[in-house]
Design a protein around this motif. Structure first.
Motif, PDB file in Angstrom:
ATOM      1  N   LYS A  13       0.823  -1.223   0.000  1.00 53.22           N
ATOM      2  CA  LYS A  13       0.000   0.000   0.000  1.00 53.22           C
ATOM      3  C   LYS A  13       0.854   1.270   0.000  1.00 53.22           C
ATOM      4  N   THR A  15       3.795   1.562  -1.430  1.00 49.90           N
ATOM      5  CA  THR A  15       4.273   1.654  -2.818  1.00 49.90           C
ATOM      6  C   THR A  15       3.200   2.302  -3.679  1.00 49.90           C
ATOM      7  N   VAL A  16       1.952   1.861  -3.493  1.00 48.79           N
ATOM      8  CA  VAL A  16       0.833   2.431  -4.248  1.00 48.79           C
ATOM      9  C   VAL A  16       0.633   3.897  -3.870  1.00 48.79           C
ATOM     10  N   VAL A 129      -5.664  -2.054  -1.315  1.00 46.94           N
ATOM     11  CA  VAL A 129      -4.599  -2.696  -2.095  1.00 46.94           C
ATOM     12  C   VAL A 129      -4.475  -4.136  -1.594  1.00 46.94           C
ATOM     13  N   ILE A 172      -7.058  -2.254  -5.850  1.00 48.25           N
ATOM     14  CA  ILE A 172      -5.841  -2.326  -6.666  1.00 48.25           C
ATOM     15  C   ILE A 172      -5.145  -3.646  -6.380  1.00 48.25           C
ATOM     16  N   ASN A 174      -1.985  -5.474  -6.486  1.00 48.99           N
ATOM     17  CA  ASN A 174      -0.601  -5.011  -6.547  1.00 48.99           C
ATOM     18  C   ASN A 174       0.393  -6.171  -6.613  1.00 48.99           C
ATOM     19  N   LEU A 177       4.168  -3.947 -10.748  1.00 44.46           N
ATOM     20  CA  LEU A 177       4.228  -2.491 -10.611  1.00 44.46           C
ATOM     21  C   LEU A 177       3.624  -1.755 -11.805  1.00 44.46           C
ATOM     22  N   SER A 180      -0.035  -1.846 -11.502  1.00 40.68           N
ATOM     23  CA  SER A 180      -0.469  -0.973 -10.400  1.00 40.68           C
ATOM     24  C   SER A 180      -0.485   0.487 -10.837  1.00 40.68           C
TER      25      SER A 180
END
Length: 198
Positions: A13, A15-16, A129, A172, A174, A177, A180
């Protein structure tokens, strides 16, 4: 407009959340990062933590994270106590952040325990996520040298993914990448459009 962003441990999360940083009309608040700062800077939190967990909770004026973690991750009641001390201060801090970013189209509020702390109640929309459990375990064991058993134990303290997904506006996946990034762009465009009609 406040958009909650959550996901279980290892879902990626943060990273998102970082993928949203490229949008100039969005402000991002990472609750875990701010909570860590507050646990070291807030006298209110410090006083309550020492009262609850003892003088060992702080070493040289800094939070003894290893000591606290060993206590709370094996005891759901103590974890709930820790959250009850920290999260009200995080919520106050977040309100100040919102007031400073009223010019933004929306604010991302990233919080691992968004539902568990009832922070979802002040969000207009929620993004969850998720990733496959094997992916999540692999990410966490590589990230902080936890064992598989330790990761599974921490997962037990969080809501299950399906419970979160049922209460989310956007999801999302994930695992990859590039995928995403596409999902983030898609959701951002929808949220920007919704803002026009508020």
């Amino acid at each position: 407009m406040i958009v909650g962003l959550t996901g279980g441990i290892g879902s990626g999360k943060t990273t998102v959340a970082n993928l949203f940083f490229k949008f100039k009309n969005v402000a991002i608040y990472i609750a875990d990062v701010e909570a860590k700062k507050l646990m070291n800077s807030s006298e209110v939190i410090k006083e309550k933590l020492i009262k609850e967990f003892g003088d060992q909770a702080f070493v040289n004026q800094k939070l003894n994270r290893k000591y606290i973690s060993e206590i709370v991750f094996n005891d759901a009641k103590r974890l709930a106590t820790l959250n009850a001390i920290v999260h009200p201060e995080v919520k106050k801090h977040f309100k100040d952040f919102v007031n400073k970013n009223l010019d933004k189209t929306y604010i991302i509020y990233e919080n691992a325990i968004l539902f568990e702390s009832k922070s979802n109640l002040f969000c207009n929309f929620i993004i969850t996520v998720y990733a496959d459990i094997s992916t999540k375990i692999k990410r966490v064991t590589l990230r902080d040298t936890s064992t598989k058993e330790e990761v599974l134990s921490r997962m037990k303290n969080q809501w299950k993914d399906d419970k979160k997904l049922l209460q989310s506006n956007y999801i999302i996946c994930n695992e990859n990448l590039d995928d995403s990034k596409k999902q983030v762009n898609y959701i951002h465009n929808i949220l920007t459009e919704k803002y026009r009609y508020l």
